[in-house]
Write a protein that holds these residues in place. Sequence first.
Motif, PDB file in Angstrom:
ATOM      1  N   LYS A   1       1.097  -1.015  -0.249  1.00 25.55           N
ATOM      2  CA  LYS A   1      -0.203  -0.309   0.319  1.00 25.55           C
ATOM      3  C   LYS A   1       0.899   1.233   0.390  1.00 25.55           C
ATOM      4  O   LYS A   1       0.093   2.380   0.330  1.00 25.55           O
ATOM      5  N   LYS A   2       1.824   1.120  -0.234  1.00 21.55           N
ATOM      6  CA  LYS A   2       2.713   2.191   0.031  1.00 21.55           C
ATOM      7  C   LYS A   2       2.292   3.292  -1.616  1.00 21.55           C
ATOM      8  O   LYS A   2       2.723   4.407  -0.680  1.00 21.55           O
ATOM      9  N   ASP A   3       2.361   3.065  -2.194  1.00 18.66           N
ATOM     10  CA  ASP A   3       2.406   3.945  -3.292  1.00 18.66           C
ATOM     11  C   ASP A   3       1.105   4.931  -2.643  1.00 18.66           C
ATOM     12  O   ASP A   3       1.184   6.297  -3.194  1.00 18.66           O
ATOM     13  N   GLU A   4      -0.546   4.528  -2.794  1.00 19.98           N
ATOM     14  CA  GLU A   4      -1.637   5.798  -2.374  1.00 19.98           C
ATOM     15  C   GLU A   4      -0.726   6.449  -1.362  1.00 19.98           C
ATOM     16  O   GLU A   4      -1.035   7.618  -1.027  1.00 19.98           O
ATOM     17  N   LEU A   5      -0.387   6.109  -0.015  1.00 19.65           N
ATOM     18  CA  LEU A   5      -0.125   6.223   1.059  1.00 19.65           C
ATOM     19  C   LEU A   5       0.822   7.586   1.032  1.00 19.65           C
ATOM     20  O   LEU A   5       1.411   8.637   1.334  1.00 19.65           O
ATOM     21  N   SER A   6       1.916   7.314  -0.172  1.00 20.77           N
ATOM     22  CA  SER A   6       3.392   8.051  -0.302  1.00 20.77           C
ATOM     23  C   SER A   6       2.566   9.580  -1.055  1.00 20.77           C
ATOM     24  O   SER A   6       2.836  10.484  -1.027  1.00 20.77           O
ATOM     25  N   HIS A   7       1.437   8.986  -1.929  1.00 24.52           N
ATOM     26  CA  HIS A   7       0.768  10.303  -2.891  1.00 24.52           C
ATOM     27  C   HIS A   7      -0.237  10.131  -1.827  1.00 24.52           C
ATOM     28  O   HIS A   7       0.443  12.167  -1.981  1.00 24.52           O
TER      29      HIS A   7
ATOM     30  N   LYS B   1      -0.243  25.606   1.631  1.00 22.73           N
ATOM     31  CA  LYS B   1      -0.444  26.255   0.671  1.00 22.73           C
ATOM     32  C   LYS B   1      -1.900  27.398   1.176  1.00 22.73           C
ATOM     33  O   LYS B   1      -2.040  28.004   1.361  1.00 22.73           O
ATOM     34  N   ASP B   2      -2.090  26.336   2.148  1.00 21.29           N
ATOM     35  CA  ASP B   2      -2.723  26.894   3.391  1.00 21.29           C
ATOM     36  C   ASP B   2      -2.403  26.871   5.187  1.00 21.29           C
ATOM     37  O   ASP B   2      -3.055  25.673   5.708  1.00 21.29           O
ATOM     38  N   GLY B   3      -2.730  27.939   5.035  1.00 18.29           N
ATOM     39  CA  GLY B   3      -1.755  28.501   5.825  1.00 18.29           C
ATOM     40  C   GLY B   3      -2.985  28.277   7.908  1.00 18.29           C
ATOM     41  O   GLY B   3      -2.021  27.996   8.656  1.00 18.29           O
ATOM     42  N   LYS B   4      -3.818  28.437   7.482  1.00 21.53           N
ATOM     43  CA  LYS B   4      -4.920  27.850   8.396  1.00 21.53           C
ATOM     44  C   LYS B   4      -5.380  27.008   9.013  1.00 21.53           C
ATOM     45  O   LYS B   4      -5.612  26.412  10.364  1.00 21.53           O
ATOM     46  N   ASN B   5      -4.993  25.588   7.979  1.00 21.99           N
ATOM     47  CA  ASN B   5      -4.524  24.780   8.416  1.00 21.99           C
ATOM     48  C   ASN B   5      -3.109  23.227   8.249  1.00 21.99           C
ATOM     49  O   ASN B   5      -3.834  22.038   8.324  1.00 21.99           O
ATOM     50  N   SER B   6      -2.685  24.402   8.160  1.00 21.42           N
ATOM     51  CA  SER B   6      -1.567  23.710   8.650  1.00 21.42           C
ATOM     52  C   SER B   6      -0.632  22.363   9.012  1.00 21.42           C
ATOM     53  O   SER B   6      -0.594  22.055   8.911  1.00 21.42           O
ATOM     54  N   ASN B   7      -1.239  22.718  10.124  1.00 25.04           N
ATOM     55  CA  ASN B   7      -1.021  22.188  11.755  1.00 25.04           C
ATOM     56  C   ASN B   7      -1.375  20.527  11.121  1.00 25.04           C
ATOM     57  O   ASN B   7      -0.874  19.379  11.345  1.00 25.04           O
ATOM     58  N   TYR B   8      -3.022  20.981  10.648  1.00 25.68           N
ATOM     59  CA  TYR B   8      -3.557  19.403  10.689  1.00 25.68           C
ATOM     60  C   TYR B   8      -3.814  18.848   9.569  1.00 25.68           C
ATOM     61  O   TYR B   8      -3.279  17.395   9.350  1.00 25.68           O
ATOM     62  N   ALA B   9      -2.251  19.690   8.346  1.00 31.60           N
ATOM     63  CA  ALA B   9      -2.492  18.553   6.935  1.00 31.60           C
ATOM     64  C   ALA B   9      -0.653  18.566   7.594  1.00 31.60           C
ATOM     65  O   ALA B   9      -0.441  16.787   7.115  1.00 31.60           O
ATOM     66  N   TYR B  10       0.041  18.917   8.182  1.00 27.92           N
ATOM     67  CA  TYR B  10       1.751  18.236   8.358  1.00 27.92           C
ATOM     68  C   TYR B  10       1.153  16.603   9.178  1.00 27.92           C
ATOM     69  O   TYR B  10       2.315  16.178   9.828  1.00 27.92           O
ATOM     70  N   GLN B  11      -0.066  17.095  10.555  1.00 23.44           N
ATOM     71  CA  GLN B  11      -0.475  15.755  10.619  1.00 23.44           C
ATOM     72  C   GLN B  11      -0.156  14.625  10.048  1.00 23.44           C
ATOM     73  O   GLN B  11      -0.271  13.633  10.391  1.00 23.44           O
ATOM     74  N   CYS B  12      -1.276  14.523   9.650  1.00 24.41           N
ATOM     75  CA  CYS B  12      -1.907  13.809   8.578  1.00 24.41           C
ATOM     76  C   CYS B  12      -0.607  13.479   7.062  1.00 24.41           C
ATOM     77  O   CYS B  12      -1.151  12.160   7.206  1.00 24.41           O
ATOM     78  N   ALA B  13       0.298  13.878   6.667  1.00 23.21           N
ATOM     79  CA  ALA B  13       0.768  13.898   6.267  1.00 23.21           C
ATOM     80  C   ALA B  13       2.335  12.961   6.954  1.00 23.21           C
ATOM     81  O   ALA B  13       2.273  11.355   7.022  1.00 23.21           O
ATOM     82  N   ALA B  14       2.252  13.266   8.707  1.00 24.71           N
ATOM     83  CA  ALA B  14       2.943  12.410   8.886  1.00 24.71           C
ATOM     84  C   ALA B  14       2.483  10.894   9.602  1.00 24.71           C
ATOM     85  O   ALA B  14       3.185   9.947   9.581  1.00 24.71           O
ATOM     86  N   ARG B  15       0.899  10.996   9.914  1.00 28.20           N
ATOM     87  CA  ARG B  15       0.525   9.839  10.472  1.00 28.20           C
ATOM     88  C   ARG B  15       0.388   8.596   8.718  1.00 28.20           C
ATOM     89  O   ARG B  15       0.888   7.554   9.230  1.00 28.20           O
TER      90      ARG B  15
ATOM     91  N   ARG C   1       3.116   5.090   9.008  1.00 30.76           N
ATOM     92  CA  ARG C   1       2.426   4.154   8.607  1.00 30.76           C
ATOM     93  C   ARG C   1       2.748   2.726   7.339  1.00 30.76           C
ATOM     94  O   ARG C   1       2.578   1.625   7.217  1.00 30.76           O
ATOM     95  N   ILE C   2       3.642   3.591   6.316  1.00 33.22           N
ATOM     96  CA  ILE C   2       4.522   3.172   5.503  1.00 33.22           C
ATOM     97  C   ILE C   2       6.537   3.128   5.856  1.00 33.22           C
ATOM     98  O   ILE C   2       7.180   2.931   4.883  1.00 33.22           O
ATOM     99  N   GLY C   3       6.814   3.556   7.262  1.00 33.71           N
ATOM    100  CA  GLY C   3       7.702   2.716   7.660  1.00 33.71           C
ATOM    101  C   GLY C   3       9.159   4.281   7.668  1.00 33.71           C
ATOM    102  O   GLY C   3       9.895   3.681   7.800  1.00 33.71           O
ATOM    103  N   ARG C   4       8.570   5.608   7.281  1.00 28.22           N
ATOM    104  CA  ARG C   4       9.328   6.980   6.939  1.00 28.22           C
ATOM    105  C   ARG C   4       9.327   7.356   7.646  1.00 28.22           C
ATOM    106  O   ARG C   4       8.587   8.500   7.497  1.00 28.22           O
ATOM    107  N   TYR C   5       9.636   6.709   8.801  1.00 24.54           N
ATOM    108  CA  TYR C   5       9.979   7.493  10.108  1.00 24.54           C
ATOM    109  C   TYR C   5      10.161   8.643  10.845  1.00 24.54           C
ATOM    110  O   TYR C   5      10.022   9.871  10.751  1.00 24.54           O
ATOM    111  N   ASP C   6      12.118   9.047   9.433  1.00 24.69           N
ATOM    112  CA  ASP C   6      12.594   9.900   9.553  1.00 24.69           C
ATOM    113  C   ASP C   6      11.097  10.623   9.129  1.00 24.69           C
ATOM    114  O   ASP C   6      11.558  13.034   9.874  1.00 24.69           O
ATOM    115  N   ASP C   7      10.814  10.543   7.952  1.00 28.78           N
ATOM    116  CA  ASP C   7      10.048  12.045   7.639  1.00 28.78           C
ATOM    117  C   ASP C   7       9.244  11.781   8.881  1.00 28.78           C
ATOM    118  O   ASP C   7       8.508  13.042   8.692  1.00 28.78           O
ATOM    119  N   ALA C   8       8.167  11.519   8.417  1.00 23.26           N
ATOM    120  CA  ALA C   8       7.531  11.289   9.578  1.00 23.26           C
ATOM    121  C   ALA C   8       7.469  12.504  10.660  1.00 23.26           C
ATOM    122  O   ALA C   8       6.860  13.738  10.833  1.00 23.26           O
TER     123      ALA C   8
END
Length: 247
Positions: A60-66, A77-91, A95-102
């Motif tokens: 499932k790596k491709d979809e989660l990386s995407h 782009k969305d300064g108002k919701n940057s916190n939420y967007a970064y958290q979603c990206a981290a999650r 899940r695909i083992g990219r711990y440093d990037d997370a």
Amino acid sequence: MEKDLEKFDLACTYMKNDQNTTARNMFMDLAQKEMKNNSYKAGLYLILAAECKSRQGKEKKDELSHAADFYLKLAKKDGKNSNYAYQCAARCLLRIGRYDDAMKAYEEAKKHTSEIADEKRPIVVVDDSPAILLRVENFLQQLGCSEIQTVGDGKSAISLVSKLIKLKQNPIVLLDMDLPDVKGDVVAKKLLESKPDISVILITADEKSTPRVRKTIGFGSAAFVQKPFSINELKNALDAARLSEIM
């Protein structure tokens, strides 16, 4: 809009009926459309598409990386919701083992919030070695943790954590893999089955690449610490565990 909702409902039905290939294709179509609109729904659809592939035993790596890349793009782009967007990206990255990037995404999320809650969560340390329990407890106290409970076997761990869950508490579990009764991978599976978003940190002398560690991480464990470990390594694992509360 109504057609998209109907398509989403239909995709969920296919997924429920284990028609995962069809469901995955429909979620991907929805994601592509929402990405053009810079809608957060796109990330959700990509995550659902990843789950469909996982149910087929596929990577499932491709979809989660995407999804992670999309959330990172939105965060800029969305300064108002940057916190939420970064958290979603981290999650997604976690899940695909990219711990440093997370962790990088998680640190960016903290920069984009005006107030970080001082959350006191119980921490359950599970290990049959009194020396390891003492060492971990000492590290945790140095890191500012106060609600620490220790147990020496798997059955006690399951009982204690189940009790905390019933009390509506949200424990972090530091779990040794080699326990005298129930092995750590079995304990982790039972805990994650009872509460899929519980934060479980594996503590073991095994390499991360060993089959039982990889299997346990696949159950949904939040982080991994290899013995012997430093206080900084434990801190990094606790930071990673906090990501398991995202989404």
